[in-house]
Write a protein that holds these residues in place. Sequence first.
Motif, PDB file in Angstrom:
ATOM      1  N   MET A 220      -6.581 -43.101   6.985  1.00 52.97           N
ATOM      2  CA  MET A 220      -6.975 -43.764   7.632  1.00 52.97           C
ATOM      3  C   MET A 220      -6.751 -42.848   9.228  1.00 52.97           C
ATOM      4  SD  MET A 220      -9.255 -46.002   7.097  1.00 52.97           S
ATOM      5  CE  MET A 220      -9.652 -47.368   8.373  1.00 52.97           C
ATOM      6  N   VAL A 221      -8.387 -42.829   9.837  1.00 55.34           N
ATOM      7  CA  VAL A 221      -9.032 -41.713  11.081  1.00 55.34           C
ATOM      8  C   VAL A 221      -9.750 -42.874  11.921  1.00 55.34           C
ATOM      9  CG1 VAL A 221      -9.218 -39.911  12.647  1.00 55.34           C
ATOM     10  CG2 VAL A 221      -8.374 -39.783  10.235  1.00 55.34           C
ATOM     11  N   GLU A 222      -8.376 -42.826  13.209  1.00 54.93           N
ATOM     12  CA  GLU A 222      -9.187 -44.106  14.813  1.00 54.93           C
ATOM     13  C   GLU A 222     -10.333 -43.309  15.177  1.00 54.93           C
ATOM     14  OE1 GLU A 222      -9.481 -46.995  14.544  1.00 54.93           O
ATOM     15  OE2 GLU A 222     -10.271 -47.370  16.069  1.00 54.93           O
ATOM     16  N   THR A 223     -11.420 -43.167  15.116  1.00 59.35           N
ATOM     17  CA  THR A 223     -12.416 -42.361  16.191  1.00 59.35           C
ATOM     18  C   THR A 223     -12.973 -43.006  16.861  1.00 59.35           C
ATOM     19  OG1 THR A 223     -14.042 -42.797  14.954  1.00 59.35           O
ATOM     20  CG2 THR A 223     -12.601 -40.430  14.498  1.00 59.35           C
ATOM     21  N   ALA A 224     -13.445 -42.238  18.101  1.00 55.06           N
ATOM     22  CA  ALA A 224     -14.463 -43.582  18.503  1.00 55.06           C
ATOM     23  C   ALA A 224     -15.647 -44.559  18.366  1.00 55.06           C
ATOM     24  CB  ALA A 224     -15.401 -42.100  20.159  1.00 55.06           C
ATOM     25  N   THR A 225     -16.301 -43.623  17.351  1.00 54.74           N
ATOM     26  CA  THR A 225     -17.282 -44.782  16.637  1.00 54.74           C
ATOM     27  C   THR A 225     -16.256 -45.866  15.541  1.00 54.74           C
ATOM     28  OG1 THR A 225     -17.314 -43.082  14.818  1.00 54.74           O
ATOM     29  CG2 THR A 225     -18.804 -42.513  17.048  1.00 54.74           C
ATOM     30  N   GLY A 226     -15.440 -45.785  15.552  1.00 52.74           N
ATOM     31  CA  GLY A 226     -14.588 -46.808  14.304  1.00 52.74           C
ATOM     32  C   GLY A 226     -13.495 -46.246  13.981  1.00 52.74           C
ATOM     33  N   PRO A 227     -13.504 -46.781  12.189  1.00 50.50           N
ATOM     34  CA  PRO A 227     -12.273 -45.938  11.591  1.00 50.50           C
ATOM     35  C   PRO A 227     -13.107 -44.878  10.973  1.00 50.50           C
ATOM     36  CG  PRO A 227     -12.630 -48.151  11.469  1.00 50.50           C
ATOM     37  CD  PRO A 227     -13.497 -48.276  12.600  1.00 50.50           C
ATOM     38  N   VAL A 228     -12.685 -44.606  10.062  1.00 51.25           N
ATOM     39  CA  VAL A 228     -13.380 -43.234   9.325  1.00 51.25           C
ATOM     40  C   VAL A 228     -11.626 -42.961   7.611  1.00 51.25           C
ATOM     41  CG1 VAL A 228     -14.176 -41.096   8.679  1.00 51.25           C
ATOM     42  CG2 VAL A 228     -14.519 -42.055  10.612  1.00 51.25           C
ATOM     43  N   ALA A 229     -12.161 -43.652   6.876  1.00 49.59           N
ATOM     44  CA  ALA A 229     -11.209 -43.645   5.803  1.00 49.59           C
ATOM     45  C   ALA A 229     -11.610 -41.607   5.100  1.00 49.59           C
ATOM     46  CB  ALA A 229     -11.589 -44.227   4.951  1.00 49.59           C
ATOM     47  N   LEU A 230     -10.782 -41.241   4.649  1.00 41.80           N
ATOM     48  CA  LEU A 230     -10.509 -40.160   4.335  1.00 41.80           C
ATOM     49  C   LEU A 230     -10.673 -39.973   2.797  1.00 41.80           C
ATOM     50  CD1 LEU A 230      -8.596 -37.561   6.759  1.00 41.80           C
ATOM     51  CD2 LEU A 230     -11.326 -37.651   6.173  1.00 41.80           C
ATOM     52  N   ALA A 231      -9.939 -41.224   2.187  1.00 39.91           N
ATOM     53  CA  ALA A 231      -9.383 -41.581   1.243  1.00 39.91           C
ATOM     54  C   ALA A 231      -8.414 -40.350   0.413  1.00 39.91           C
ATOM     55  CB  ALA A 231     -10.621 -41.613   0.138  1.00 39.91           C
TER      56      ALA A 231
END
Lengths: 298, 275, 355
Positions: C251-262
């Motif tokens: 799980m990566v927290e970015t400016a546009t919201g969380p992104v899951a690399l899975a």
Amino acid sequence: MVATTDLPMNSTAPRKGRARLRLAWLGVVPFLAFALLFLLAPLFYLVIGAFQTPEGGFTLANMAGLAAPNIAASFWLSIRLSLASAAIGTVTGLLLAHALILGGMPGWMRRGLTAFSGVASNFAGVPLAFAFIATLGRLGLVTVLFKGLGFDLYATGFSLFSFWGLALTYLYFQMPLMLLVITPALEGLKPEWREAAESLGASGPQYWRMVGGPVLAPSVMGCFLLLFANAFGTLATVIALTGSNFSVVPILLFQQIRGNVLYNPNLGYALALGMILIMVVSNLLYIALRARAERWQK
Amino acid sequence: MMVARKTGRRIGPALITLAAALYFFVPLYAAFQFSLQMRRGEWSLDAYRSVLASDVFLNAFLFSITASGAAILCGVLLVVPTAYWVRLKLPRLRPVVEFISLLPLIIPSVVLVFGQIRLFGSNSWLPLTTTDLGTNLLLIAGYVVLSLPYMFRAVDNGMAMIDIATLTEAAETLGASRLRTIVTVIFPNIRAAIVSGAFLTFSICLGEFVIASLLNRQAFGPYMVQLGQDRAYEPAALAILSFGLTWLLMALMQAAAQRKPGQGWLPFRNKAPRP
Amino acid sequence: MTFLALNAVSKNFGPNTVVRDFDLAMHNGEFISLLGPSGCGKTTVLRMVAGFETPSAGQIEIEGQDVTGMRPNQRRIGMMFQSYALFPNLTVAGNVAFGLKVAGLPKAEVAARVQEMLDMVGLSGLGGRYPFQLSGGQQQRVALARAIAPRPRVLLLDEPLSALDAKIRVSLRTEIRAIQRQLGITTLFVTHDQEEAMTMSDRVVVMSGGRADQVGRPEEIYNRPATRFVAEFIGALNLLPGTLRDPTAGMVETATGPVALARPVERPAGAAVTLAIRPEMLRLLAPDEATSGHAFHGHLLAREFLGPIIRLRAQLQNGPVFSVDCFNRDGGAIPEIGQIIRLALHPEEMVLLEE
Ligand SMILES: Nc1ncnc2c1ncn2[C@@H]1O[C@H](COP(=O)(O)OP(=O)(O)OP(=O)(O)O)[C@@H](O)[C@H]1O
Ligand SMILES: [Mg+2]
């Protein structure tokens, strides 16, 4: 109506163009007039005079007079001296240019010698003779130095006022001149050619024989000719060195103009024409050789 | 092994360079040493003093400077407009003009002056040699011819470097007249080339011997030859002075040729920022 | 078996190190490109293999033989230069024959081989011409024929195509590759054109600052760039900085919201990371379309027509501007500028870049 107005328009346009071209020619009139008056006409005058008797009739006697032993010997001496001087100048100048440009000498050395060459190639004439008298004359620095070392230069038959002495003196402006005029050609040899040749298995000598030499040849020949002409016309240095005792053709002509030595004034014209002819022939030879050597160029 | 090869390749060139440098240096040094020996048993500048104090020297030198200056002026006025015009309007004539300009390199000056003397001699259609003024004019004409190859080369190269035709067209599309184009656009851009041609001319004409001698002018060249016959130490001093002068002229020529636009003629008056 | 090896090769010019610790092992018949920005040392590597420069450190081997100190004319190497470097005084045939004559081959054999080479590069009738009578493309063909005529062990090419115009560049590169395959010559090719490197090579070496950043097949280099430099240098790229929240879940927290690399990430929680996304991996979603992967929200800023593809510039919500590539045939479905859009992405197509 339309047709009649169109016709004259069509015919004046080219006429106007032609008139403008004729006007454009006016721009070079001063130059051509000057060249005609002070360069071409004098040469033409000499050429005509060479085939005239003092009374103005046609004759070949003047030209035949060039075969007189002393005059023929003068021409032969001049040609030999010019050839020797041009050959030495070409070889040494080429070696020096090669050393400076391709031999990896530091930049300051190259700039220094090039700057010096600019000076030395213009340092012909009388002062040069003086400098060499101070160097290799009977009391010159080097002569005396050698004597001190037990080596008598003049006992070997050498004299500054002889053939080889003159050749050595001429070298002082010939070698720098060669360096200056051959430098662009040497710089035009692309390093990639050398590298391509090496990667194909060629040794240094093989590269020079098969690529570098042939590419340089036309330039080298041109430079040789320039040096030959340069030596052939040299007069001031000879007079300052030898007085008028060394009878190269220019000296002979010089004395003739001064009004001594030759009894027939029209023989002077023949002498001048002989010099011009030698220049013409060597140029034609050069052009022919160059065309052969340059068949791979545009 | 590679390193050895590289240094091995440098020894030859280094030896050649050294030998050439020696050959160039020794005569200058010899002349210099000789010029200092006028007074017995000690070094002195007597030879230089003797030369510079002589009126004959001064007159001959001034005469030659004047003649060279006049030759430069005439040469520039003759060559610059012609080179420009030929490049712009008559490219077909270029080989002819170039050939004529290079002719004096091939024709020995003694031949040239011989023709001139006879063509403009005492009983010719234009007897220039009978008056002093006429002879001086002939001398200057001879000098112009002699320096023609150098002047033409310098100016023509200068014009080749700035692409004269395009510059002229650019100026004309901006509404400049032909004269204005030449004065404000072309001339400033080839000034360096002209100056370098001028210095070359000067160095050729200043010590010129053959033409001056055959026209019986009391010029620097004939003076030097005379001095060489009469004196021992002064000629060496003259050689050094001449060499220094030639060097100065060539240095000035170099400086002129390398001068960038906007740069002042003197180093401390530079307006353009250094790169 | 390794045919050409560079082992820890370095090169200094005075105080500047232009190649450092360069390793490369080439198989027999392999085609490898050196790719990198101007001044990164590609030419220097090539010239060291050719023998025109001596390595300051390290060793170069060809067929197991140490050639580090060997002179260039002993190495049996063919070289092609950017400037063609044909000998201007020799005809086309003379140029091709050069290496054969130097090797001392009999006349008849030289003539036959020259003919064979000229046939191979498609210049059969032009043997008698001089280089100045040829076009750039023809000159470079002659250069190729000249380089391969003596059957070199290794062929070195230093940007041989960059002086040619676009059309010839493409056709000649295909030809060079075909001839290389046919003869099976081990080839090292220098270029700064990534398309050239990608299309021609078995493997690509991406260089920066005198170092090999990554060595791999074109797909590897493109899809799995090892460093940020490689990722940015090759192809277009969208970068999204963020903070790693959960290493095991990716799980990566970015400016546009969380992104899951899975997928698990081997970095500590809280580490600063950058996500790299190729423009063609993003897909424009229809207004009511659902996606199983990740979806970015934003609005359309601009569109550029590039022929086969249309490149969109999308302003992400609270985030950076992304490039998105659509096929031309989808053109009708592309929204108007200023409209809200959604971009879909499979998590495995995101590359996590090391800083
Ligand atoms: N003979 C040399 N002396 C000093 N520095 C050099 C020399 N040759 C190359 N360099 C320097 O080494 C660096 C790498 O040069 P190189 O020619 O290998 O780069 P390149 O990757 O081939 O670049 P390009 O794509 O521009 O050809 C450059 O910074 C260059 O200035
Ligand atoms: Mg390079």
